[in-house]
Design a protein around this motif. Structure first.
Motif, PDB file in Angstrom:
ATOM      1  N   ILE A 138       0.788  -1.254   0.186  1.00  0.00           N
ATOM      2  CA  ILE A 138      -0.003  -0.082   0.166  1.00  0.00           C
ATOM      3  C   ILE A 138       0.903   1.252  -0.023  1.00  0.00           C
ATOM      4  O   ILE A 138       1.982   1.128   0.274  1.00  0.00           O
ATOM      5  CB  ILE A 138      -1.106  -0.103   1.134  1.00  0.00           C
ATOM      6  N   ARG A 139       0.257   2.282  -0.238  1.00  0.00           N
ATOM      7  CA  ARG A 139       0.924   3.628  -0.247  1.00  0.00           C
ATOM      8  C   ARG A 139       0.384   4.407   0.888  1.00  0.00           C
ATOM      9  O   ARG A 139      -0.619   4.551   1.255  1.00  0.00           O
ATOM     10  CB  ARG A 139       0.694   4.443  -1.608  1.00  0.00           C
ATOM     11  N   HIS A 149       4.025  -1.882   3.553  1.00  0.00           N
ATOM     12  CA  HIS A 149       3.247  -3.118   3.757  1.00  0.00           C
ATOM     13  C   HIS A 149       2.635  -3.517   4.689  1.00  0.00           C
ATOM     14  O   HIS A 149       3.166  -3.086   5.778  1.00  0.00           O
ATOM     15  CB  HIS A 149       3.912  -4.257   2.722  1.00  0.00           C
ATOM     16  N   LEU A 166      -3.948   5.936   3.607  1.00  0.00           N
ATOM     17  CA  LEU A 166      -3.652   4.724   2.812  1.00  0.00           C
ATOM     18  C   LEU A 166      -4.085   4.687   1.809  1.00  0.00           C
ATOM     19  O   LEU A 166      -5.444   5.213   1.595  1.00  0.00           O
ATOM     20  CB  LEU A 166      -3.712   3.432   3.902  1.00  0.00           C
ATOM     21  N   GLN A 167      -3.456   4.204   1.001  1.00  0.00           N
ATOM     22  CA  GLN A 167      -4.145   3.918  -0.442  1.00  0.00           C
ATOM     23  C   GLN A 167      -3.947   2.572  -1.027  1.00  0.00           C
ATOM     24  O   GLN A 167      -2.707   2.136  -1.147  1.00  0.00           O
ATOM     25  CB  GLN A 167      -3.622   5.032  -1.649  1.00  0.00           C
ATOM     26  N   ARG A 168      -4.784   1.846  -1.496  1.00  0.00           N
ATOM     27  CA  ARG A 168      -4.768   0.559  -1.944  1.00  0.00           C
ATOM     28  C   ARG A 168      -5.575   0.478  -3.284  1.00  0.00           C
ATOM     29  O   ARG A 168      -6.754   0.884  -3.358  1.00  0.00           O
ATOM     30  CB  ARG A 168      -5.340  -0.366  -0.971  1.00  0.00           C
ATOM     31  N   ARG A 191      -8.949   5.155  -0.744  1.00  0.00           N
ATOM     32  CA  ARG A 191      -8.253   5.757   0.113  1.00  0.00           C
ATOM     33  C   ARG A 191      -8.784   5.766   1.388  1.00  0.00           C
ATOM     34  O   ARG A 191     -10.058   5.614   1.518  1.00  0.00           O
ATOM     35  CB  ARG A 191      -7.844   7.131  -0.274  1.00  0.00           C
ATOM     36  N   TRP A 242      -9.785  -3.445   2.289  1.00  0.00           N
ATOM     37  CA  TRP A 242      -8.896  -4.307   2.160  1.00  0.00           C
ATOM     38  C   TRP A 242      -9.510  -5.415   1.025  1.00  0.00           C
ATOM     39  O   TRP A 242      -8.478  -6.059   0.630  1.00  0.00           O
ATOM     40  CB  TRP A 242      -8.755  -5.191   3.348  1.00  0.00           C
TER      41      TRP A 242
END
Length: 122
Positions: free
Chosen positions: A18-19, A35, A61-63, A67, A97
């Motif tokens: 993730i970012r 991660h 968090l960005q997945r 966000r 998730w």
């Protein structure tokens, strides 16, 4: 009482890239790749962070295209420039998730994994 007993929900071990962006650092708009080690519907344990953060800091968090804003609950320095943090979602997004945390779903996923591995269930 142990930490796991205090926790509202158990975490699932899962590594997801993730970012992470810090709200206080406007210069790093792209964020830092980290991660997960464990995830739950309410937060995660993250590793691979190299910048200092403090409990109470707000991070994003960005997945993929999703966000989520999170509050840093705890931080632990594991080694030189290797930090793990525990984060808790601000608000709820049960789909962030992309995992179904229901116990029945976990059992079905475990059965599927065992069948893919060619192992017989015990």
């Amino acid at each position: 009482m142990s930490r796991v007993e205090k926790r509202a929900r158990n975490r699932s071990k899962m590594v997801i890239g993730i970012r992470l962006s810090m709200a206080k650092d406007k210069t790093d708009a792209a964020g830092t790749m980290v991660h997960t080690l464990d995830i739950s519907p309410t937060g995660a344990r993250l590793a691979g962070l190299r910048e200092q953060v403090a409990p109470g800091d707000i991070v994003t968090l960005q997945r993929s295209h999703k966000r989520a804003k999170c509050k840093v609950v705890w931080c632990r320095e594991m080694g030189p420039r290797e930090i793990q943090v525990g984060v808790q979602f601000i608000g709820t997004d049960p789909t962030f998730w992309g995992v179904n945390f229901a116990p029945e779903a976990k059992t079905a996923e475990e059965k599927k994994m065992w069948s893919l591995l060619g192992a017989k269930e015990k």
